[in-house]
Design an enzyme around this catalytic site. Structure first.
Site: not given
Length: 782
Positions: A401, A450
């Protein structure tokens, strides 16, 4: 008889040197091992039973079995010392066995240490030994005996240069003797005019002799000298223009016939113990030995050449190398998938595994880690930065993440709260700033995460980066977009690595390689229009991941630290009292994931069934109790390495080795039954096993953040110096990668250890010196 320090030497019957004593006891019919056992059995301290002696006797049924060795092993486990064994052998009246033990009982417990010190300082060498009787000492310097060197401590007050050299101590104990290891004494004369002296006022490693600039004619001898005081003795590695010079590992660097190729900026890296420092950088100018022409028929004399040079090398003709080189190649790969407060990921494990194998083919020293907390990530980055210096290629890959705010990228640890802010994450630009300070030849960041904005993080960062021409960013997705891993029941790559691993071996400039990966991703239907590779680069040279590493880089001291993270325990055999033996093997799936496999090597004839397993692992390790001691690697969670493990074993997967605080100690268990027993009855035996700190556990990433952590690169709220505390707010934001899916998996490679222990400065000289020394002594047993 009361125990004394000389009598406290522990038994070590597994040592090959004890074989002679065991042979004597095995072949002595009337006063051999059995009679010795009967004598010992009368001493209640050692709890030796008739069953124990019977177990020893069964050893004769084995081809290499020794009842005596088995008996001595039992005594060693019960705390018996050499002094106590001597008392038993005297009662046994076996003179030959007693003589063997007297020779074994002498042990040197403190070896003299090599040291470097300044003229006028005091030298102190120590050699401590224990034996079956009082010991005597005899010191030598090279081949000559040291006057008054007859005590354990050798002291010379106010040393001179002539006191430098190699020292050794002979320890005598009755008819036995041993030699200590050689100790090198390096005495630095800081009054010489060949360098700038600086004397340390404390125990810190400090340069005492600095090299001086040189201006030479081609063909003359280039000589540079440096020196530092320290214990253990410092180790040296000379560099020219940031590149380590193969074989240049002494205080004095001498090049007999220097050419213009030897011109450049020189400095020396110095290591003593855990400290490292550098000398000042000096310039060496080498003019042609014959007149040269510089834009026309003008000739220059030797004096003219120096005048033209004037600190610049523009007047020399420098050829452009056809092939760029790396001073070294190091890579840190981090894959976070088992998040505590966020969606779990799957692809990072496969991505890190596959990239590890590809990068090792490119001669990168790779450390691959899964599921790191914030503290562990910061410490891993710190250890990675320790390896970087001028000319090194450094590569950092992260999968997990992440987010991007105001141009700064943040990697999210597995313990990040929900929602997370910059204080909970690692700033990529902060790490890059530290890498730039190392003057690396190439910095490559591959970020598979991301890059959406984090609405819960309003902090703005001011990381000021220097303008350098060695940075390459490969973002798995564009700004304000997401990175995908594809939904699948199998273990598969993420989209980025699916195409990246196919291109990394191309012998092209790294930006060209990433351009081709971007083109491949653009043709992938599953993510077309959703994920596109973004490349940022300030690379002005044709740097490629395939560039060769200069010879000798793997042997440099700075490589030793990274080598610790690759050290696997050696396979070992565990013997049980029943006569059974099992083999323990080890494999590394990642640098913090260890696979333990067991196999029964020998089963006693009296046991009809026999099973072995391992248990009692430290609590800080991540071990699934339901997946331990399984018959296939896949059953215990080992999917990527399964084809490279031996068959017909039981497997256990140990994760999170970075959390291990002490040695890895566990229990090997054996359960067996004989034909005479009832169907439900069995007998168990256990043995403790200590394999030290394997792989990444040696780097102690669980400890407090290192001093040069990326926390300290900018005064932001997440700096510990600001005493930042998380606000007490509702954390409901959740940021994650999306799911989509592909396959692909490469073949695993075993973990290779890099480097070896660092020898003292003149190891070749020591070997020759030792041979000459032993030949010069006419040692006879009295």
């Amino acid at each position: 008889m009361a125990a004394t320090p000389e009598r406290s030497v522990k038994l070590n019957p597994l040592n090959e040197e004890w074989k002679k004593l065991c042979d004597v006891l095995d072949r002595s019919p009337g006063n051999g091992w059995r009679r010795l056992g009967e004598i010992v059995a009368q001493d209640r301290r050692f709890r030796l039973s008739a069953d124990n002696l019977e177990m020893c006797s069964l050893k004769v049924l084995q081809p290499d079995g020794s009842p005596s060795r088995m008996l001595l092993m039992m005594l060693a486990e019960r705390g018996c010392t050499c002094g106590q064994l001597m008392d038993f052998l005297r009662a046994l009246a076996n003179a030959e066995a007693l003589h063997c033990l007297q020779a074994l009982a002498l042990q040197i417990i403190t070896q003299p240490q090599s040291v470097s010190l300044l003229c006028g300082h005091n030298l102190h060498l120590s050699c401590q030994a224990v034996g079956h009787s009082p010991v005597q000492y005899q010191w030598f310097k090279s081949k000559e005996e040291v006057p008054n060197g007859s005590t354990a401590d050798l002291a010379i007050n106010g040393v001179h240069v002539k006191d430098g050299g190699f020292y050794i101590c002979r320890v005598n104990c009755g008819e036995s003797f041993q030699f200590s290891q050689w100790a090198q004494v390096d005495v630095l004369d800081v009054s010489v005019s060949s360098g700038y002296a600086r004397q340390s006022s404390d125990d810190n490693l400090e340069v005492a002799l600095q090299p001086r600039p040189q201006r030479l004619l081609a063909g003359a001898a280039l000589q540079l000298e440096c020196g530092a005081a320290g214990c253990p003795i410092p180790h040296y590695q000379w560099h020219c223009d940031g590149v380590p010079l193969p074989g240049a590992t002494r205080r004095k660097l001498t090049i007999p016939n220097a050419t213009q190729d030897h011109q450049g900026k020189y400095r020396c890296g110095i290591i003593s113990g855990g400290e490292r420092t550098w000398t000042s950088e000096v310039e060496v100018l080498i003019a042609p030995s014959a007149p040269v022409q510089i834009s026309g028929p003008m000739e220059c004399s030797e004096d003219d050449l120096y005048a033209i040079g004037g600190g610049s090398t523009d007047f020399l003709l420098n050829s452009v190398p056809e092939q760029l080189h790396a001073a070294d190649k190091v890579a840190l790969l981090i894959g976070n998938l088992s998040y505590q407060n966020h969606p779990q990921l799957k692809a990072p494990m496969v991505d890190v595994y596959d990239l590890t194998n590809v990068l090792r083919q490119l001669d990168f020293k790779v450390v691959s880690l899964l599921d790191l907390t914030e503290l562990e990530m910061r410490n891993a980055v710190h250890e990675f930065l320790l390896l970087l210096h001028k000319g090194v290629y450094g590569l950092l890959y992260y999968a997990g993440h992440g987010y991007e705010n105001y141009g700064n990228s943040f990697m999210v640890p597995v313990d990040a709260p929900n929602p997370y802010r910059s204080a909970d994450c690692l700033c990529v630009q902060s790490i890059l700033k530290l890498m730039q300070e190392k003057e690396t030849g190439l910095n490559v960041f591959l970020l598979d995460m991301c890059r959406k904005r984090n609405v819960h993080d309003e902090s703005t960062h001011n990381v000021i980066l220097r303008v350098t021409a060695n940075i390459v960013f490969g973002y798995a997705t564009c700004q304000d977009a997401e990175a995908f891993e594809l939904s699948s029941s199998d273990f598969t790559n993420g989209v980025f690595v699916k195409f990246l691993k196919k291109r990394l071996l191309d012998d092209e400039k790294i930006t060209v390689v990433l351009d081709r990966v971007a083109e491949d991703m653009g043709q992938f239907d599953a993510t077309r229009g959703k994920q596109a590779l973004e490349i940022r680069s300030s690379l002005s040279e044709r740097r490629a991941l395939t560039d060769p590493v200069l010879p000798g880089a793997a042997d440099l001291p700075h490589s030793q630290q990274w080598a610790k993270a690759h050290e696997l325990p050696e396979s070992m055999y565990v013997d049980f009292e029943c006569g059974a033996q099992i083999k323990l093997g080890f494999a590394a799936e990642f640098s913090n994931v260890l696979v333990v496999y067991t196999h029964i090597v020998r089963k006693p004839a009296e046991l009809s069934t026999c099973q072995a397993h391992v248990t009692d692992f430290p609590q800080e390790l991540d071990v699934d109790p339901k997946a331990m001691n399984r018959s296939t690697p896949e059953d215990t969670g080992v999917y990527l390495l399964s084809s490279h493990l031996p068959h017909h074993c039981l497997y256990t997967r140990l994760c999170s080795l970075q959390k291990l605080k002490d040695d890895l100690v566990f229990t090997a268990c054996l359960r067996g039954a004989s034909a005479a027993m009832d169907a439900d009855d069995s007998v168990s035996w256990t043995e403790n096993v200590n394999i030290g700190k394997p792989l990444i556990a040696r780097l102690d990433l669980h400890q407090a953040t290192r001093q040069n952590s990326c926390l300290l690169t900018c005064p932001m709220p997440h700096s510990p110096t600001a005493h930042y505390k998380h606000p007490d707010q509702d954390r409901s934001h959740q940021h994650h990668r999306l799911d989509v899916s592909v396959g692909g998996r490469t073949v695993a490679e075993g973990v290779a250890a890099y480097g070896s222990s660092i020898p003292i400065e003149a190891s070749d000289d020591v070997d020759e010196l030792h041979t000459a020394f032993i030949e010069s002594l006419q040692l006879q047993r009295s």
